[in-house]
Design a protein around this motif. Structure first.
Motif, short mmCIF file in Angstrom:
data_model
loop_
_atom_site.label_atom_id
_atom_site.label_comp_id
_atom_site.label_asym_id
_atom_site.label_seq_id
_atom_site.Cartn_x
_atom_site.Cartn_y
_atom_site.Cartn_z
N LYS A 150 65.40 -4.26 18.30
CA LYS A 150 64.91 -3.78 19.59
C LYS A 150 63.87 -2.70 19.32
O LYS A 150 64.15 -1.75 18.59
N VAL A 151 62.68 -2.83 19.90
CA VAL A 151 61.62 -1.87 19.64
C VAL A 151 61.32 -1.07 20.91
O VAL A 151 61.23 -1.64 21.99
N VAL A 152 61.20 0.25 20.77
CA VAL A 152 60.74 1.08 21.88
C VAL A 152 59.49 1.84 21.43
O VAL A 152 59.50 2.51 20.41
N ASP A 208 62.86 -8.41 19.46
CA ASP A 208 63.19 -8.53 20.88
C ASP A 208 62.23 -7.65 21.69
O ASP A 208 62.61 -6.67 22.28
N ASP A 209 60.95 -7.98 21.66
CA ASP A 209 59.95 -7.11 22.29
C ASP A 209 58.64 -7.89 22.36
O ASP A 209 58.43 -8.83 21.61
N GLN A 210 57.79 -7.52 23.30
CA GLN A 210 56.43 -8.07 23.34
C GLN A 210 55.51 -7.04 22.72
O GLN A 210 55.57 -5.87 23.09
#
Lengths: 306, 354
Positions: free
Chosen positions: B182-184, B349-351
């Motif tokens: 998961k990327v923020v 899990d990221d655009q």
């Protein structure tokens, strides 16, 4: 802890410094003074609070000293703008720049060192309640103070004689002066209260939010606080709502990203600011609303005729 | 007679001092942050101190800290060039153009710019293969994570960061093919509050291991508070999480700085474009801690394999996020495609912000 609880808890941490700084500035602006140095006062509060807590090992002492640092810094602003009648906008901006530099110097040897944390205070029984328990009754002292400050400021401004005088000065310092109210003395008090709140907001950053010192760690929160005051059209309860809305949008965008929602992260980061602009537009469209609340002598220097 | 002797002695002393001064090579540095920022700039300053320790009196070092990447940079670099520096290291991406501009005016001074891509007859660019360390971290995460999902706090969507994300995931997938990330994006290099918020958000959504490509120790602190594991960045961050840090990527510029200073002393310095990694000691790993022995052993083996050139993280088969093939079986990515990387591999899990 459920996800909702966890999210709400982070929202309170994100909202508290904004709420405190904005509430302080609200009182300052209600008295007719525009202090753009909020960012500088916050960052000074953060640095002093961290260093004091680290040196004594007591975070409460740190928080106190942080608040006092903000207050002392605002006193400098007060002396320049109220006594020497310098331009408020320029002085406020200078205060921010000075604060960012000075705090960097004070905290220089503390960068990256683990800090002292303000631990939450739980109330027996109440903190066991579902949802509201951890949210309202198991928080750190600065959170409780921020809520108490909202109630206190609301009562002071609209229910007390001194509050009425302060608002009168903000609306027309000439008339207030003619009535025998001490304009300069009241404004000094308001400015110092604003500094105290901003300093405490800074202490929250370096003792609760992330117990550490990093240069420039206020990271623009002072400017958000300034926008919040206008956003709330100078009403304390709306500042409370605004700060929490702002905190929610900030935290919400991070969660949206972690969930993989396909919105550009830059847009999500800009969302809180866009929200401010939208509300500002809505408020300014209503001329009556704007005029009713904006302190009429905001930013104007007062020189009593002797 | 006495006077003459004295005068002679004075002249001798003076010329000795002058020759000593001439022999000392002046090596100068420009940092973007404070020299003790606990991350990027501090890592460069440690490299500067290593030059001093290595060469002793033969070098003199000077540094300018907190130089912003705007027009100030050119003035700062020019000031150093004028003050007699023989070799100037400019240590931030944004110093690239100013360095080239000043280098043109001072053809006798040697310049070295970190993490850019342009060179000139007297300008070298150098960089570190951070992604090699991230692959090892990914492998550790793959073994240590119980839920099989790690959180990644990313700064800006530039190739260096995207490369790190992909490399971390490749490492994790090498031990757990279903591993997810998961990327923020926080759109900042250093904002302790925002990094902490991102860390909390990721943990609240169930990741049980955290890594970062930002500069403050805030995520490490949050991970420690919530009792999960994390990786440090740029420097050993063990102090922020004694029971939390698994390892950290450490920028060790010292050996490179010593090598290049020596080249200037020997007169063999030449402009080049280098991208060193674990093998050159420019990148090192903090001690592997807080993990079982078998995981530590695996990490050390991978580190050894990358160091002796047996293995490169970006080796096919690798599939892009959209399902298309990027590298065929056994194919190794070339530096050009790494340095312009603008896509995710499968499992993120990221655009990717475009």
């Amino acid at each position: 802890m459920t996800l909702i609880e966890a999210v709400l808890l982070t929202v309170t941490t994100a909202a508290t410094p904004l709420l405190l700084a904005a509430l302080g500035e609200l009182v300052v602006e209600r008295s007719g003074v525009l202090n753009l140095g909020v960012e500088g006062m916050i960052v000074m509060g953060a640095a002093i609070a961290f260093v004091a807590a680290k040196m004594t090992g007591n975070p409460y002492f740190g928080a106190l000293l942080g608040a006092l640092a903000g207050c002392a810094f605002s006193l400098l602003f007060g002396f320049l703008t109220l006594t020497l009648v310098t331009n408020q906008v320029a002085t406020g901006l200078a205060l921010t720049i000075l604060g960012l530099g000075l705090s960097g110097m004070i905290g220089e040897s503390y960068v990256g060192e683990p800090g002292v944390q303000l631990e939450p205070i739980s109330f027996p029984f109440l903190s066991e309640l579902p949802l509201v328990g951890p949210l309202l009754f198991a928080q750190d002292i600065i959170f409780y103070l921020s809520i108490a400050a909202v109630i206190g400021v609301s009562w002071f401004l609209f229910r007390s004689r001194l509050g009425l005088q302060l608002r009168a000065i903000g609306d027309s310092h000439g008339s207030a002066h003619a009535l025998g109210i001490s304009v300069i003395k009241t404004r000094y008090c308001a400015v110092m209260f604003g500094g105290l709140c901003a300093g405490l907001a800074g202490a929250q950053l370096s003792l609760v939010y992330t117990p550490q010192w990093v240069e420039n760690m206020s990271a623009g929160r002072g400017w958000i606080a300034l926008a919040l005051v206008v956003f709330a059209s100078w009403r304390p309860l709306r500042v409370l709502a605004g700060a929490y809305l702002f905190g929610a949008v900030t935290i919400g965008q991070l969660h949206a990203q972690a969930l993989g929602i396909a919105i550009p992260s830059q847009f999500l980061s800009a969302l809180p600011y866009l929200a401010t602009i939208v509300v500002l537009v809505i408020i300014s469209r209503n001329r009556r609303l704007t005029l009713m609340n904006t302190p009429a002598s905001l930013g104007q220097p007062f020189v009593p005729d002797r | 007679m006495k006077k003459t002797l004295l005068a002679l002695a004075a002249v001798a002393a003076f010329s000795f001092a002058a020759s000593a001064a001439q022999a000392a090579t002046k090596v100068c540095f420009v940092y973007v942050g404070p020299k003790n920022d606990g991350g990027w700039s501090e890592a460069h300053d440690i490299g500067r101190q290593e030059i001093e320790n290595h060469f002793g009196d033969k070098v003199e070092t000077v540094f300018l800290e907190n130089v912003s990447e705007g027009p100030d940079a050119e003035r700062a670099i020019e000031r150093l060039a004028r003050s007699g520096c023989n070799l100037i290291f400019t240590t931030s991406f944004g110093f690239m153009e100013p360095t080239l501009k000043v280098a043109k005016k001072f053809p006798d001074v040697k310049f070295e710019h970190a993490t850019g891509y342009k060179t000139a007859p007297n300008v070298t660019n150098y960089n570190s293969r951070f992604y090699q360390g991230r692959y090892i971290q990914g492998q550790i995460a793959g073994k240590m994570s119980e839920v099989g999902v790690a959180g990644y706090i990313a700064s800006f969507p530039i190739p260096e960061v995207v490369m790190g994300i992909n490399s971390f995931l490749l490492g994790a997938q090498s031990v757990n093919p279903d591993f997810q990330l998961k990327v923020v994006w926080v759109n900042t290099w250093a904002d302790a509050g925002k990094e902490a918020d991102a860390a909390k958000a990721l943990i609240d959504q169930g990741v049980d291991i955290l890594t970062q490509h930002t500069d403050t120790t805030a995520p490490m602190q949050i991970a420690a508070e919530r009792g999960i594991k994390a990786f440090g960045q740029a420097l050993d961050m063990i102090e922020a999480g004694p029971e939390t840090q698994l390892t950290a990527i450490i920028d060790s510029w010292g050996p490179y700085y010593i090598k290049r200073t020596q080249a200037v002393m020997d007169g063999t310095w030449e402009s080049q474009s280098t991208w060193d990694g674990l093998v050159d000691g420019i990148l090192t790993m903090a001690p592997y801690t807080n993990m079982p022995d078998d995981v530590m052993k695996m990490a050390m083996e991978t580190e050894a394999k990358i160091t002796n050139g047996e293995f490169e993280p970006f080796t096919g088969p690798i599939t892009k996020q959209d399902g298309s093939e990027w590298l065929k079986e056994g194919e190794v990515a070339d530096d050009g495609s790494l340095l312009s990387m603008n896509f995710y591999i499968k499992g993120v899990d990221d655009q990717l912000p475009q």
